[in-house]
Design a protein around this motif. Structure first.
Motif, PDB file in Angstrom:
ATOM      1  N   HIS A   1      44.747  14.869   3.985  1.00 54.05           N
ATOM      2  CA  HIS A   1      46.100  15.305   4.357  1.00 54.05           C
ATOM      3  C   HIS A   1      46.319  16.780   4.043  1.00 54.05           C
ATOM      4  O   HIS A   1      47.388  17.325   4.327  1.00 54.05           O
ATOM      5  CB  HIS A   1      47.148  14.441   3.655  1.00 54.05           C
ATOM      6  N   GLY A   2      45.312  17.421   3.465  1.00 55.28           N
ATOM      7  CA  GLY A   2      45.400  18.847   3.174  1.00 55.28           C
ATOM      8  C   GLY A   2      45.071  19.697   4.386  1.00 55.28           C
ATOM      9  O   GLY A   2      44.651  19.198   5.429  1.00 55.28           O
ATOM     10  N   SER A   3      45.229  21.004   4.237  1.00 54.44           N
ATOM     11  CA  SER A   3      45.076  21.924   5.372  1.00 54.44           C
ATOM     12  C   SER A   3      43.627  22.112   5.810  1.00 54.44           C
ATOM     13  O   SER A   3      43.348  22.351   6.983  1.00 54.44           O
ATOM     14  CB  SER A   3      45.681  23.287   5.009  1.00 54.44           C
ATOM     15  N   HIS A   4      42.662  21.998   4.877  1.00 55.91           N
ATOM     16  CA  HIS A   4      41.256  22.259   5.189  1.00 55.91           C
ATOM     17  C   HIS A   4      40.396  21.110   4.676  1.00 55.91           C
ATOM     18  O   HIS A   4      40.357  20.856   3.468  1.00 55.91           O
ATOM     19  CB  HIS A   4      40.797  23.575   4.555  1.00 55.91           C
TER      20      HIS A   4
ATOM     21  N   HIS B   1      49.117   7.851   9.670  1.00 62.55           N
ATOM     22  CA  HIS B   1      49.448   9.197  10.146  1.00 62.55           C
ATOM     23  C   HIS B   1      48.200   9.932  10.616  1.00 62.55           C
ATOM     24  O   HIS B   1      48.238  10.673  11.601  1.00 62.55           O
ATOM     25  CB  HIS B   1      50.120   9.983   9.018  1.00 62.55           C
ATOM     26  N   LEU B   2      47.103   9.702   9.929  1.00 64.86           N
ATOM     27  CA  LEU B   2      45.857  10.425  10.182  1.00 64.86           C
ATOM     28  C   LEU B   2      45.114   9.917  11.421  1.00 64.86           C
ATOM     29  O   LEU B   2      44.692  10.708  12.276  1.00 64.86           O
ATOM     30  CB  LEU B   2      44.963  10.287   8.947  1.00 64.86           C
TER      31      LEU B   2
ATOM     32  N   MET C   1      54.770  11.716   8.550  1.00 62.88           N
ATOM     33  CA  MET C   1      53.966  11.305   7.409  1.00 62.88           C
ATOM     34  C   MET C   1      54.807  10.517   6.413  1.00 62.88           C
ATOM     35  O   MET C   1      54.384   9.457   5.917  1.00 62.88           O
ATOM     36  CB  MET C   1      53.341  12.531   6.737  1.00 62.88           C
ATOM     37  N   ASP C   2      56.001  11.000   6.085  1.00 57.85           N
ATOM     38  CA  ASP C   2      56.842  10.294   5.112  1.00 57.85           C
ATOM     39  C   ASP C   2      57.184   8.886   5.590  1.00 57.85           C
ATOM     40  O   ASP C   2      57.142   7.923   4.815  1.00 57.85           O
ATOM     41  CB  ASP C   2      58.129  11.083   4.846  1.00 57.85           C
TER      42      ASP C   2
END
Length: 346
Positions: free
Chosen positions: A122-125, A151-152, A282-283
C-alpha cells in the motif's frame, strides 16, 4: 531507535531515510501485534520528522514476510478469545500506509504473503528482486484475502487480481511488475547499494532510475488471455462453469482443480469482496474487510484450514459447507453485514 518492537522489528535512521527491518527470520517474519503497533508509532513519528524524507521497509532472511502469525490466531480463537484487536490495529496500519505523506519504499527480497503484503504493497514504491514471490493464499486456509487486498487486487488488469484471490497461486517478480503490483524491480545484489544511495539522497525516484532492471513477465500471453476470459465472468458459478467447459485445456483443468481444494465459503466471500472493492476507497475496503473478519473468526473453516495446514500438516480440510453451491447468497451476505458499534474506526 525504540518504538516498542523488541527483537521482532528494528528501526534506524540512516541519513535521510527511516529504515524498518523485520527481524523474525526464523518465523519467516510473520507479523505480530507487537510489530504492527511499533511500526505504526515509527511511521507517525517519521511523518512529522523533517529529517526523514523517505521510509524503507525490508527484512532479514529468505522471506520478506510470509503473513500473519496464524498459529497464535488459531490458538487464541480456539481458546474463545479471537484476536480481533490485532486485526483492527493491522487494518488501521494498512490504511495509514496507503495515505502516508512521504515516500514509502518496500524492499522485497523473498516471499511476501498475507500480512506482509499489508505492510508493503500500500506504499508508494514496491521494489522487488528476482528472489521475490507474491501470493494471497488465504482461501486455502478458510480465510479471505484481507489486509487491503480488496483495494489492491481489483486494480490489476485482465482480471488478474481475481485470479490471484481465488487460486492463492504464487507469482514472481516479473508478473508482479507487469501487473502493477510492483512499481520497480532491481537485482538482489544491488540492495545494499540502493539503500546507501537512498539514505544519502532521500529521493527514491532518482535512485530507482539508476538501479531499475526490467523483469520479463513469467506468464505467457495465452494464459493471460485465459485468465482474463474465465475470471471476468459475472459470478463465481459462471467462472467455474467457464473453466469446466474448456475441456482438456491444461490451464483450465489445473486452475479448476486448485479452486476445488479451497474453502467454498472463502471463495464466495472473496469473489464478492474483490468485486465490491472496485468501487470502494481504501478506508471503506478496510471497514468491509473488518466486517468479514469478525464473521470468519466466529466460523468453522478458518480454524479447520489452519488445523489441516499447520497443526496436522498435509491433512485434507473438511470444509463446511463442502460445496460452492451449498453456500447461499444469504450466507455470503451475512459476512458483509454492519457490525453496529463494533465497526472499524480509522
Amino acid at each position: 531507535m525504540d518504538f516498542g518492537g523488541g527483537d521482532e522489528i528494528r528501526f534506524e535512521r540512516l541519513g535521510r531515510a527511516g529504515v524498518v527491518t523485520l527481524t523474525r527470520p526464523q518465523a519467516l517474519n510473520a507479523v505480530t501485534h507487537r510489530m504492527i503497533k511499533a511500526l505504526g508509532k515509527a511511521l507517525r513519528s517519521w511523518e512529522r520528522d523533517e529529517g526523514v524524507d523517505v521510509v524503507v521497509v525490508k527484512a532479514e532472511g529468505r522471506a520478506f514476510s510470509a503473513g500473519g502469525d496464524i498459529l497464535h490466531i488459531y490458538e487464541a480463537g480456539r481458546a474463545g478469545n479471537p484476536p480481533v484487536e490485532f486485526f483492527a490495529d493491522e487494518y488501521r496500519l494498512n490504511a495509514y500506509i496507503a495515505r502516508f505523506k512521504k515516500p514509502y519504499v518496500a524492499l522485497i527480497d523473498g516471499i511476501v504473503m498475507g500480512g506482509g503484503v499489508g505492510i508493503s504493497f500500500h506504499g508508494s514504491h514496491r521494489v522487488m528482486t528476482e528472489n521475490a514471490q507474491f501470493a494471497m493464499p488465504e482461501v486455502g486456509i478458510g480465510f479471505f484475502p484481507d489486509v487491503g487486498a480488496s483495494h489492491l487486487l481489483p486494480d490489476l488488469g485482465g482480471s488478474f487480481g481475481m485470479y490471484l484471490a481465488l487460486t492463492g497461486n504464487r507469482i514472481r517478480y516479473g508478473d508482479a511488475l507487469w501487473s502493477g503490483l510492483a512499481t520497480h524491480t532491481i537485482k538482489a545484489e544491488d540492495q545494499a547499494s540502493f539503500l546507501d544511495r537512498l539514505a544519502l539522497t532521500g529521493d527514491p525516484e532518482s535512485v530507482l532510475r539508476g538501479f531499475f532492471v526490467s523483469a520479463k513477465r513469467e506468464t505467457d500471453r495465452p494464459i493471460l488471455e485465459a485468465i482474463s476470459r474465465h475470471f471476468a465472468q459475472p459470478s463465481l458459478p459462471d467462472l467455474i462453469d467457464s473453466l469446466d467447459r474448456a475441456g482438456n485445456d491444461e490451464f483450465a483443468t489445473g486452475t479448476l482443480a486448485t479452486i476445488r481444494t479451497r474453502s467454498p465459503t472463502s471463495l464466495r466471500v472473496a469473489w464478492r469482496q474483490i468485486s465490491a472493492g472496485q468501487t470502494l476507497s481504501m478506508d471503506d475496503c478496510m471497514r468491509m474487510e473488518f466486517r468479514i473478519l469478525n464473521r470468519m473468526l466466529a466460523g468453522h473453516d478458518f480454524y479447520e484450514g489452519i488445523r489441516a495446514a499447520i497443526i496436522d500438516k498435509g491433512s485434507k480440510p473438511q470444509w463446511r459447507p463442502a460445496a460452492i453451491d451449498a453456500v447461499s447468497e444469504a450466507d455470503v451476505e451475512a459476512y458483509f453485514a454492519p457490525l453496529g458499534d463494533r465497526e472499524l474506526e480509522l
